[in-house]
Every structure is written in C-alpha cells, then in structure tokens.
Design a protein around this motif. Structure first.
Motif, mmCIF file in Angstrom:
data_model
loop_
_atom_site.group_PDB
_atom_site.id
_atom_site.type_symbol
_atom_site.label_atom_id
_atom_site.label_comp_id
_atom_site.label_asym_id
_atom_site.label_seq_id
_atom_site.Cartn_x
_atom_site.Cartn_y
_atom_site.Cartn_z
ATOM 1 N N GLY A 162 -6.549 11.107 6.128
ATOM 2 C CA GLY A 162 -6.498 11.900 7.377
ATOM 3 C C GLY A 162 -5.901 10.898 8.678
ATOM 4 N N GLY A 163 -4.953 10.299 8.215
ATOM 5 C CA GLY A 163 -4.161 9.146 9.327
ATOM 6 C C GLY A 163 -2.843 9.056 8.834
ATOM 7 N N THR A 180 0.887 -1.171 -0.020
ATOM 8 C CA THR A 180 -0.094 0.165 -0.034
ATOM 9 C C THR A 180 0.834 1.269 -0.013
ATOM 10 N N PHE A 181 1.962 1.215 1.009
ATOM 11 C CA PHE A 181 2.641 2.589 0.799
ATOM 12 C C PHE A 181 3.906 2.533 0.098
ATOM 13 N N PHE A 202 8.827 4.004 12.492
ATOM 14 C CA PHE A 202 8.577 4.810 11.341
ATOM 15 C C PHE A 202 7.121 5.314 11.591
ATOM 16 N N LEU A 203 6.917 6.345 10.967
ATOM 17 C CA LEU A 203 5.393 7.217 11.115
ATOM 18 C C LEU A 203 5.049 7.129 9.298
ATOM 19 N N ILE A 204 4.166 6.753 9.025
ATOM 20 C CA ILE A 204 3.842 6.524 7.540
ATOM 21 C C ILE A 204 2.575 7.476 7.118
ATOM 22 N N TYR A 205 2.801 8.729 6.898
ATOM 23 C CA TYR A 205 1.757 9.416 6.363
ATOM 24 C C TYR A 205 1.335 9.156 4.737
ATOM 25 N N ASN A 206 0.390 9.557 4.405
ATOM 26 C CA ASN A 206 -0.173 9.295 3.096
ATOM 27 C C ASN A 206 0.932 9.704 1.995
ATOM 28 N N ASP A 207 1.623 10.783 2.306
ATOM 29 C CA ASP A 207 2.491 11.357 1.478
ATOM 30 C C ASP A 207 4.003 11.382 1.779
ATOM 31 N N HIS A 208 4.510 10.831 2.882
ATOM 32 C CA HIS A 208 5.837 10.672 3.049
ATOM 33 C C HIS A 208 5.842 9.754 4.267
#
Ligand code: FES
Ligand SMILES: [Fe+2]
Length: 416
Positions: free
Chosen positions: A299-300, A179-180, A312-318
């Motif tokens: 939004g998460g 997904t990411f 790790f912190l996985i935002y939608n764009d980075h």
C-alpha cells in the motif's frame, strides 16, 4: 505602462544581487526563469557538475549498442563496449567537432564521424584518421570521456571533470536497492515531453503536491500525497507503523541543501497510497510482477531522488523515473521512464498501456500547468508569490539551487 517602465528602468541587478534579495518562503523572481545569462550560469554550475539519469543498461544489452543523452547544447553517447562495460563519450569529434552519432540510438562496431570519417572504437579511442601527417598522435585524440556510474541497472552520467561522489548514497540505500531489485529491472517504456518552460518550473512542479488535488484527479484517486498536509501526516504515520520491518521506512537524511561536501544530494522516503490501493494504476490495483524481494503489496510507494533533476517513484510492482533537462533558457524536456522486473514479459506479465497510463496522463497535465506557469511568470506583473505549507520540498529545492548558484559565483570570482 509596465513595458515603458521596464525600458526606462532596466533591472541592472547582478545574479549575486538577486540571490541575496531572495525572500525565503516565496517563489523566485522572474529573471531566474527568463534570463539567458542566468541560464548559462546554471548550465555551468548545475548541469556540468551534477549526476543525471542517462538511461538503463537494458537499452544497450549487446556490444556496440548505444543511445544518446542530450541536454542544452550537449550530446553524450552511452555505449556498451566489447568488454561488456557501459561507457559514455561526448558526441563531439576530435577533428573539427562534428556530431558523430546522429541517430538517437543504434548499434555500431565503430563510432565513425560522418564528416571526414575519423573513426573511434567503443572505448572512444581514435582508430583511423586519414592523412594527418607524421606528427599526429592518434592516442591524444580519443573522444572526451564522460563519467558513468551504475546504480543497479540505472545509468548515471556526470560531465564534471571531477564528479561528486555517489558512494555515500550507494552505501546508505543498499538495502533499498536490494529490496526493490535495482539489479534486476528493465526499461519497459520511455516517453519524452518537450515543455515550453524553464527547467526549474518543471523541477519545482515535481517537488510539490499542492497542485495534485486540483490538477491530477487520476493521481489523487490513488496517492495519499494529494491529501491536506495534516491528513497525509496522520495517514502516513499509521502506514509506516504497520509497514515496519517489511520495506525500509527510515528516510535518508540528506537532500539537496543538506548534501555532504563532495557528495551528490539524494533522498529516500516511503509514503502511503490511499487505503486499499496497491499501485499507480487506473483503479489502484497491481499491474506487473512484484519487484525484487517484495512479497506482497504494502500500500505504499517510495520516493527516491538523486541530484537535481532525476527522480523515481518506486511502487511494489514497477518504478517510474523522471528526468528534467534544459533545452534552452525557456524550454526543457521531461523524460518519463517505466521500469518493471527484468524477467517480466510484455503482454503476459504486464500490459504496456496499463503500465504507462497514470504517469502518461499525469505528465500531460503537468506539461500544461508548467507551461501556464511560465506564461504567467513572463508577465510584466508577475511578482514572487508565497509558498504553501505543502510546498516545503520546493523550498528545499530553491535553497539548494540558490546556494549552488552562489557557490559558483564565489568560485568564479576567486578564480579571477
Ligand atoms: S569533424 Fe569529424 S572527421 Fe572531421
Ligand atoms: Fe504534477
């Protein structure tokens, strides 16, 4: 006077005593953060045993590209071979032990020791060693290899003789990596923050968001994690229900103290940002192209943790990576990594300062609070303090830490 009292009554308790006397629900005793002997035991039972994030394949695209990963007294050369593989070797010459690579990163056809010029190929094989006599076998004098595993483009290393397995984690989280787009990211920036504190205070600080509202105003404007436990739980429940089917919401069941025998501990969870927020940025708007197969901001952000010191912190764009490594019993280093989609161009698809702003400013304030923490812990008057309900992950970390140390003591005594 406390100093005199300490001299008159030296603490003769062993590590086993300290572990046995730990009170669940409380912080550790002072000696865990100050004692060089405990630190030595930690290096052996934690840092020479577990997987750690070394870096990313995009740092070494060409044959001969290398970078160093260092902690405590260790230095590891992570290199791209002629065959295109990622290999790692201890940066310790097999002649008389000199460091071989002195630069933090570079490109070289051979790894040549600066002392007496023994040289090794990129696979660690000894190629030249002058005047060593006829009985000398080059084949027996290659560089000590270090285990490497790739998770997408992330490079993990383990200095264990027989490393823990990452197979369970890779299988369980295959959909998350897909997904990411873990296979298609690049390292956009990396920054090191040396911290004058024991490594556990840094790792513990990362495990709890009890400090987020008072210490990280910028973070608290974007992340729901800074809310009270009840408000966060209610917000998260609504968020996860709305998200169902778009991004994995199922938490992975294993974490530190729950890892299966022989496997590395890991954890995954998806958490909401505050309503209307898209990413970890000033104002909470998206700041880079969406990762992997993500079609829209949801939004998460996901928490993903592997082993004791790689988060790790996985935002939608980075994605932001953190690694806490010890440099001595009273100092450590926090390395922050910013990852974007592999085909994103700096200056066109993202702006580096905008991308790094939130976690640069947040890590600077973390550094300050961690150092303050160590200074208070150093006091003769420090005693273990009660953990909050918002520090449950810190408790997981402490449980895992204490049981790892306990296992290593019992293994040592069995071996004697
Ligand atoms: S220590 Fe490396 S060649 Fe002598
Ligand atoms: Fe923090």
């Amino acid at each position: 006077m406390p100093v005199r009292a300490h001299c008159e009554n030296p603490d003769r308790r062993t590590l086993a005593d300290l572990i046995r006397e730990y009170r669940p629900g409380y912080s550790l005793e002072q000696r865990f953060y100050k004692d060089p002997e405990i630190y030595k035991a930690e290096i052996k039972s934690i840092f020479l045993k577990h997987w750690m994030l070394a870096g990313h394949v995009s740092q070494i695209p060409e044959a001969g590209d290398f970078f160093l990963f260092e902690f405590d007294v260790e230095s590891v050369i992570v290199v791209r071979t002629k065959e295109g593989a990622v290999k790692a070797h201890l940066n310790v010459c097999r002649h008389r032990g000199s460091r071989i690579c002195l630069e933090k990163e570079g490109r070289s056809k051979l790894l040549t020791c600066p002392y007496h010029a023994w040289s090794y190929d990129l696979n660690g094989k000894l190629m030249t060693a002058r005047q060593m006599g006829t009985d000398f076998k080059k084949a027996d004098n290659g560089l000590h290899p270090v285990h490497v595993e790739l998770v997408g483009g992330l490079i993990f290393v383990s200095l264990a003789e027989k490393p823990l397995s990452l197979a369970g984690m890779k299988e369980d989280l295959a959909d998350v990596f897909e997904t990411f787009g873990f296979d298609n990211m690049k390292l956009a920036a990396q920054k090191s923050f040396p911290i004058a504190a024991n490594w556990k205070l840094a790792a513990e600080n990362y495990q709890e968001c009890y400090h987020c509202a008072p210490s990280h105003q910028e973070y608290a404007k974007v992340h729901a994690m800074a809310l009270s436990k009840e408000a966060f739980a209610a917000h998260r429940e609504k968020y996860l229900a709305a998200l169902a089917g778009k991004v994995r919401t199922q938490e992975s069941p294993y974490y530190f103290d729950q890892a299966k025998a022989g496997e590395e501990g890991y954890q995954y969870a998806r958490n909401p940002l505050l309503s209307g927020m898209e990413s970890g940025s000033l104002g909470g708007k998206g700041i880079a192209p969406l990762l992997g197969t993500i079609a829209e901001f949801d939004g998460g952000a996901s928490e993903f943790m592997v082993g004791p010191v790689s988060f790790f912190l996985i935002y939608n764009d980075h994605m932001v990576g953190y690694r806490f490594t010890p440099t001595s019993h009273e100092t450590c280093c926090c390395d922050v990594f910013w990852f974007v989609r592999g085909d994103a161009d700096e200056g066109i698809d993202y702006d580096l300062e905008t991308l790094t702003w939130l976690w640069d400013i947040t890590t600077q304030s973390d550094e300050e609070i961690i150092v303050n923490n160590q200074q208070g812990v150093n006091s003769h008057f420090y005693t273990s303090g009660r953990l909050s309900e918002m520090e449950s992950f810190e408790q997981h970390f402490l449980n895992w830490y204490l049981s790892s140390m306990k296992d290593s003591i019992s293994n040592t005594s069995k071996g004697q």
